[in-house]
Design a protein around this motif. Structure first.
Motif, PDB file in Angstrom:
ATOM      1  N   UNK A 316       4.039 -32.035 -58.691  1.00 31.53           N
ATOM      2  CA  UNK A 316       4.631 -31.935 -57.359  1.00 31.53           C
ATOM      3  C   UNK A 316       4.188 -33.075 -56.445  1.00 31.53           C
ATOM      4  N   UNK A 317       3.079 -33.729 -56.785  1.00 35.29           N
ATOM      5  CA  UNK A 317       2.639 -34.893 -56.000  1.00 35.29           C
ATOM      6  C   UNK A 317       3.425 -36.145 -56.369  1.00 35.29           C
ATOM      7  N   UNK A 318       4.020 -36.172 -57.549  1.00 36.59           N
ATOM      8  CA  UNK A 318       4.758 -37.360 -57.989  1.00 36.59           C
ATOM      9  C   UNK A 318       5.829 -37.795 -56.996  1.00 36.59           C
ATOM     10  N   UNK A 319       6.744 -36.902 -56.577  1.00 32.97           N
ATOM     11  CA  UNK A 319       7.786 -37.360 -55.641  1.00 32.97           C
ATOM     12  C   UNK A 319       7.226 -37.802 -54.295  1.00 32.97           C
ATOM     13  N   UNK A 320       6.121 -37.193 -53.866  1.00 30.56           N
ATOM     14  CA  UNK A 320       5.522 -37.584 -52.589  1.00 30.56           C
ATOM     15  C   UNK A 320       4.945 -38.989 -52.684  1.00 30.56           C
ATOM     16  N   UNK A 321       4.228 -39.267 -53.773  1.00 27.06           N
ATOM     17  CA  UNK A 321       3.601 -40.577 -53.941  1.00 27.06           C
ATOM     18  C   UNK A 321       4.652 -41.661 -54.142  1.00 27.06           C
ATOM     19  N   UNK A 322       5.603 -41.424 -55.057  1.00 25.75           N
ATOM     20  CA  UNK A 322       6.624 -42.432 -55.339  1.00 25.75           C
ATOM     21  C   UNK A 322       7.533 -42.626 -54.133  1.00 25.75           C
ATOM     22  N   UNK A 323       7.914 -41.522 -53.498  1.00 23.48           N
ATOM     23  CA  UNK A 323       8.745 -41.628 -52.291  1.00 23.48           C
ATOM     24  C   UNK A 323       8.036 -42.375 -51.174  1.00 23.48           C
ATOM     25  N   UNK A 324       6.743 -42.127 -51.040  1.00 22.97           N
ATOM     26  CA  UNK A 324       5.965 -42.841 -50.028  1.00 22.97           C
ATOM     27  C   UNK A 324       5.894 -44.332 -50.304  1.00 22.97           C
ATOM     28  N   UNK A 325       5.720 -44.700 -51.573  1.00 22.67           N
ATOM     29  CA  UNK A 325       5.660 -46.124 -51.939  1.00 22.67           C
ATOM     30  C   UNK A 325       6.997 -46.817 -51.681  1.00 22.67           C
ATOM     31  N   UNK A 326       8.106 -46.144 -52.036  1.00 24.62           N
ATOM     32  CA  UNK A 326       9.431 -46.723 -51.776  1.00 24.62           C
ATOM     33  C   UNK A 326       9.634 -46.932 -50.281  1.00 24.62           C
ATOM     34  N   UNK A 327       9.210 -45.970 -49.478  1.00 28.58           N
ATOM     35  CA  UNK A 327       9.353 -46.086 -48.021  1.00 28.58           C
ATOM     36  C   UNK A 327       8.481 -47.195 -47.458  1.00 28.58           C
ATOM     37  N   UNK A 328       7.341 -47.421 -48.088  1.00 25.28           N
ATOM     38  CA  UNK A 328       6.430 -48.457 -47.627  1.00 25.28           C
ATOM     39  C   UNK A 328       6.927 -49.853 -48.002  1.00 25.28           C
ATOM     40  N   UNK A 329       7.450 -49.997 -49.190  1.00 25.97           N
ATOM     41  CA  UNK A 329       7.846 -51.319 -49.701  1.00 25.97           C
ATOM     42  C   UNK A 329       9.166 -51.789 -49.104  1.00 25.97           C
ATOM     43  N   UNK A 330      10.129 -50.879 -48.948  1.00 25.52           N
ATOM     44  CA  UNK A 330      11.456 -51.267 -48.449  1.00 25.52           C
ATOM     45  C   UNK A 330      11.577 -50.961 -46.963  1.00 25.52           C
TER      46      UNK A 330
END
Length: 586
Positions: A316-330
């Motif tokens: 359940x942490x996977x989407x939070x971490x990956x989503x956070x990284x996408x939001x940070x990079x783009x």
């Protein structure tokens, strides 16, 4: 009891493997009811092979085995439920409590009309018969019933007994055990073998593979094999040393490790007649309900996932971490975000399921031998894993949607992930299809290590053939992309974004997706251009179609994309079924 009554009768059985490798030399043997028999011999002599030939897990190449007077092969569906079998590996889930383990086993194996009261009575009975009905010792004030413990909290000896308890729930007339005393300490072995001795006296024939000489003090008979699968002795344990003209059982092992010596004692098979006795319990029963089996399989699997809290939390942490990284990079919602969103949905499905079958293969094979339906097994996995994937997709899409809505750039104020629920629905479908990919890998490979080695190889084509990393501008690359979820997931998700903007009442431009150009993009100095997401992918380049390089517009609509995902899902499901079916014993 009549003279000819037999629990097991093997006539002229042999076992051969490819390249002329012999697992068992021709042999015949008989095992009487209520007897406790030890299969012994040097390492690699074929003890487990013989056990599996007798119980149907790995049938003999030639010859025939009879169980209670019925041919094992010809009447397997009739006799299989009268056979208990505990292989070397545990056949119980470590995340469940002892009670839940036995309760689910009862629900899956006993007749549909068995009440909860009857199940509880059987559970208590088998635990008592294996001396597992006592509370923890040494902590009288905080005594904890073993039924309330999780399987992973038990000792090796206790886990082995629980595996046996699962088999005893159906009251089999024959119990096969493959090296059950291996993980046990001497004190536990004594208690364990005494309980088996009592089971045999109570009417259960027991055939046990063992390599420990001290186990002979508890058995009625020994079946001893020499190297290369030769039957060299069958008889009372007290007479084995006399038979081989040695002083100790250790010397028997040493002597039967040499082929020249083995040939002197090899017992060739004799013609035999089959006992006509048929166990009255062996009668045809109505087929197990697939719907009921699916319900209890899914219920058990859901409980396993919920009890494995740490692993569930990581999922359940996977989407939070990956989503956070996408939001940070783009800094803006562009084709790269669309691509990573689709690939993330695929990653969720594959990573969730890649270890789920291979990690419980011993359990699957035993339950399959008893009554497990392959389709209900696959669907139960898919239902629970899809539920987890749904939560992951909802969380991920929500993060991407909210981030780019709150941080939309002035040049493209309406550009962020939409439509919300349609996007979730499509990405969930993609993730479910990816779940089937993971389940196929898990069903095909024999170890978790092999599966995890292949997972990156499986995911790389999804990334490379999606049309973002490089253009799909040759016929071969385009055809290869048709077999990847990466292409259909990215294309379908891009279409959802384009179609939403096309349906908006915007006079100036119908599509507002930022397109990165060679000069780059700076927040205070926009150098982006508006272009549809699908145009940026270039999957249907008209110039290349006119030249005959690309196939054309046959898949150039959302419905075709969705159908492609469904077709890939069906192919994966069929491959899982074939892979699991190949593992069948008989």
């Amino acid at each position: 009891m009549k003279e000819k009554e037999l629990s097991i009768q093997a006539i002229g059985i042999t076992k051969k493997y490819p390249k002329n490798k012999i697992g068992l030399q021709p042999m015949s043997l008989e095992i009487k009811p209520k007897s406790f028999v030890a299969l012994m011999g040097p390492s690699g002599c074929g003890k487990s092979t013989l056990l599996k030939c007798l119980n149907g897990d790995n049938p003999a190449t030639s010859g025939e085995v009879f169980i209670n007077g019925l041919s094992l092969i010809e009447n397997y569906d009739l006799v299989k439920k009268d056979i208990g079998y505990v292989p070397q590996d545990d056949i119980i889930h470590r995340e469940l409590s002892v009670y839940k383990t036995l309760y689910y086993a009862a629900k899956l194996r006993l007749p549909d009309d068995t009440t909860k009261k009857e199940i509880d009575q059987r559970i208590n009975k088998v635990l008592k018969s294996l001396k597992l009905d006592q509370h923890d010792q040494g902590n009288p004030k905080g005594q904890k019933d073993i039924k309330d413990k999780k399987v992973k909290e038990l000792s090796g000896g206790q886990r082995k007994r629980i595996s046996i308890a699962v088999e005893l729930l159906t009251e089999p007339s024959i119990l096969f055990l493959d090296e059950p005393t291996s993980p046990l300490d001497p004190e536990t072995i004594d208690s364990f073998l005494k309980s088996l001795r009592e089971l045999a006296e109570g009417g259960t024939s027991i055939v046990m593979v063992t390599h420990k000489p001290e186990d002979l003090n508890y058995v009625d008979e020994i079946v001893f094999l020499g190297v290369k699968g030769h039957l060299v002795y069958k008889g009372a344990p007290q007479k084995i040393t006399e038979h081989f003209r040695v002083d100790t059982i250790i010397e028997v092992y040493s002597k039967m490790s040499h082929l020249d010596e083995v040939k002197n004692y090899y017992t060739a098979p004799k013609d035999g007649s089959v006992s006509a006795r048929v166990n009255p319990k062996l009668k045809k029963t109505k087929p197990d309900s697939s719907i009921r089996q699916l319900y209890w399989l899914a219920n058990r699997y859901l409980n396993i996932k919920l009890n494995d809290f740490n692993n569930l939390l990581l999922l359940l942490l996977q989407p939070i971490i990956i989503g956070g990284l996408v939001s940070l990079v783009f800094t803006e919602f562009r084709i790269g975000v669309i691509f990573l969103t689709a690939i993330s949905a695929i990653w969720f499905g594959v990573s969730n399921s890649a270890k789920e079958i291979v990690g419980e293969m011993a359990i699957y094979k035993r339950e399959r031998m008893f009554n497990l339906n392959i389709n209900t097994y696959i669907i139960s996995k898919l239902l629970v894993l899809s539920l987890i994937a749904l939560v992951q997709v909802v969380v991920f899409v929500a993060i991407i949607h909210i981030n780019f809505k709150l941080n939309a750039i002035p040049e493209f104020p309406e550009t962020y992930l939409r439509p919300f629920w349609e996007s979730i629905g499509f990405l969930f479908m993609v993730s479910c299809s990816a779940t089937l990919i993971g389940l196929f890998l898990s069903s095909y490979f024999s170890t978790t290590e092999k599966v995890m080695t292949v997972v990156p190889i499986t995911l790389m084509p999804q990334i490379m053939l999606a049309g973002v990393m490089t253009k799909l501008d040759t016929r071969l690359i385009e055809i290869l992309s048709f077999f990847t979820l990466g292409r259909w997931g990215t294309e379908g998700f891009a279409r959802l974004q384009d179609d939403y903007f096309k349906n908006m009442d915007i006079a100036t431009e119908s599509v507002l997706i930022p397109e990165f150009n060679p000069d780059g993009y700076h927040k205070n100095d926009c150098k982006c251009e508006a272009a549809s997401a699908l145009d940026q992918l270039g999957l249907y380049d008209e110039n290349l179609i006119d030249k005959g390089v690309l196939i054309g517009n046959a898949f150039n609509n959302f419905t075709a994309n969705a159908i492609a995902v469904v077709i890939l899902s069906l192919i994966m499901y069929l491959l899982i079924f074939i892979s699991l079916n190949k593992k069948d014993s008989i």
